[in-house]
Write an enzyme that holds these catalytic residues in place. Structure first.
Site: not given
Length: 401
Positions: A175, A222, A225
């Site tokens: 995704l 994300e 991250h």
């Protein structure tokens, strides 16, 4: 929380379904390319020490790269605005589902102190399908097409000064994907400097209809991250490894779906509701204080220019225009109050997340509209006021507990 102060048009609808299979993995981070999460940060910090609770403003540039045969990938402005709002909710501990955090983890939930501002949205048409699959769509020299305008993608804005987000079809493998600032990670993944940022499938950017990843939490994950957070279970399966953050318990492996609490894998309750697990959007709830510390140190040590960027100016909400929903969350009724500097005719509309308009009325500013919500389904609704070619929108949560 206001989704967008001014949006020129916000017709909430589910755009056409992209072709392809269901995604197997939420996150495209390659575990084999991640070094052990035991970083030792330098003791000497820059003058602008942002490790505490100073509010940090992150400028964001969104690059929408859509295939000419799939115009539904060219997502509307309101969807982009909704994702910025979601980032501000999740990184400021303002999300509605915080009340569901188990009591044993409640003190661990942190306000990271990051806010995000949208600087620009750029749109590019490409002839390469699934160009967002950065691991396969390359030219004959191995260059990833997504990150180069001359190769069919979109050039990044200065990666030192902006968080770049590419919204593009990633195919069926994952995704989204976020780059870490860790030099070893960058070397193993052969990342070029201009590839720094987030890649996300348009189906999972902002509020969409693509359950179970439809509430913008994939981007939150994300961005974690991007600020040097690993997955909560570490870089491989096993109770002998973890993410190197003290207040996230050891966990055997990732979780999918929404498991029942408590879930135990390494002799303690697993924190599967953390943003850095792989659970569904509806059951992701918080970052921890340890994760906050990691991200803020990363901003100072690895993303210094981003921390000192002056590309955004925080504009406080205006007191002149006020749309209030009382109470919110609502149970059996909600009062909608809208104040405007001058008398004007307004249109009130309410949409559900499937894009259906479930209520419409017109009147004058300053009036209070009381709407019965007892028989509305539980969930999120968007309440919009249209006045003088402007749109004011607030998110309404309906609960029947």
């Amino acid at each position: 929380m206001r989704i967008a102060t001014l949006i020129t048009m916000i017709h909430i609808c589910c755009w056409g379904i992209l072709s392809g299979q269901a995604h197997e993995h939420k996150c495209g981070l390659d575990h084999s390319a991640v070094s052990p999460w035991r970083h030792t940060f330098p003791h000497t910090l820059p003058t602008a020490d942002l490790r505490g609770d100073t509010l940090c403003i992150i400028p964001v540039v969104v690059h929408i790269v859509w295939h000419r045969d799939h115009p539904e990938e060219n997502i509307p402005d309101w969807q982009v605005a909704s994702q910025i709002d979601i980032l501000n909710e999740t990184f400021r501990k303002r999300n509605e589902n915080l009340a569901r955090v188990p009591s044993e983890f409640r003190d661990d939930a942190a306000d990271v102190g990051f806010e995000f501002c949208l600087v620009a949205t750029n749109r590019f048409v490409t002839r390469y399908d699934s160009i967002g699959n950065i691991f396969s769509v390359r030219d004959n020299m191995g260059e990833k097409r997504l990150f180069r305008t001359d190769l069919g993608g979109a050039d990044a804005w200065a990666v030192e000064e902006y968080l770049n987000i590419w919204v593009a079809n990633t195919g069926s493998e994952f995704l989204g994907f976020g780059t870490l600032p860790d030099p070893d990670f960058r070397s193993r993944n052969q990342l070029r400097p201009y590839e720094d940022g987030i890649v996300i499938n348009p189906r999972h950017f902002g509020y969409t209809c693509y359950e179970p990843y439809h509430l913008g939490r994939v981007v939150t994950h994300e961005v974690g991250h991007y600020f040097n957070l690993p997955h909560i279970w570490g870089n491989r399966r096993g109770c002998d490894v973890d993410d190197g953050i003290a207040d996230t318990p050891p966990q055997l492996d990732r979780y999918d779906a929404c498991p029942d609490y408590p879930a135990i894998s390494c002799a303690s309750s697993d924190m599967f509701m953390n943003y850095m697990d792989n659970t569904w959007d509806e059951c992701q709830m918080f970052f921890t204080n340890g994760q906050k510390a990691r991200m803020r140190e990363t901003l100072v040590l690895y993303r210094t220019e981003l921390a000192n960027s002056n590309k955004c100016e925080v504009i406080p909400p205006s007191d002149e225009n006020s749309l209030q929903l009382l109470p919110n969350p609502a149970h059996d009724a909600v009062e909608i109050v809208f104040d405007y500097p001058q008398r004007a005719d307004i249109v009130l509309e309410v949409f559900d997340t499937a894009g259906r308009r479930i209520y419409a009325a017109s009147g004058c500013t300053g009036n209070v509209a009381s709407l019965p919500t007892l028989y509305w389904a539980e969930g999120i609704y968007l309440v919009s006021i249209f006045v003088d070619d402007q749109v004011f929108t607030e998110k309404l949560m309906v609960r029947h507990e």
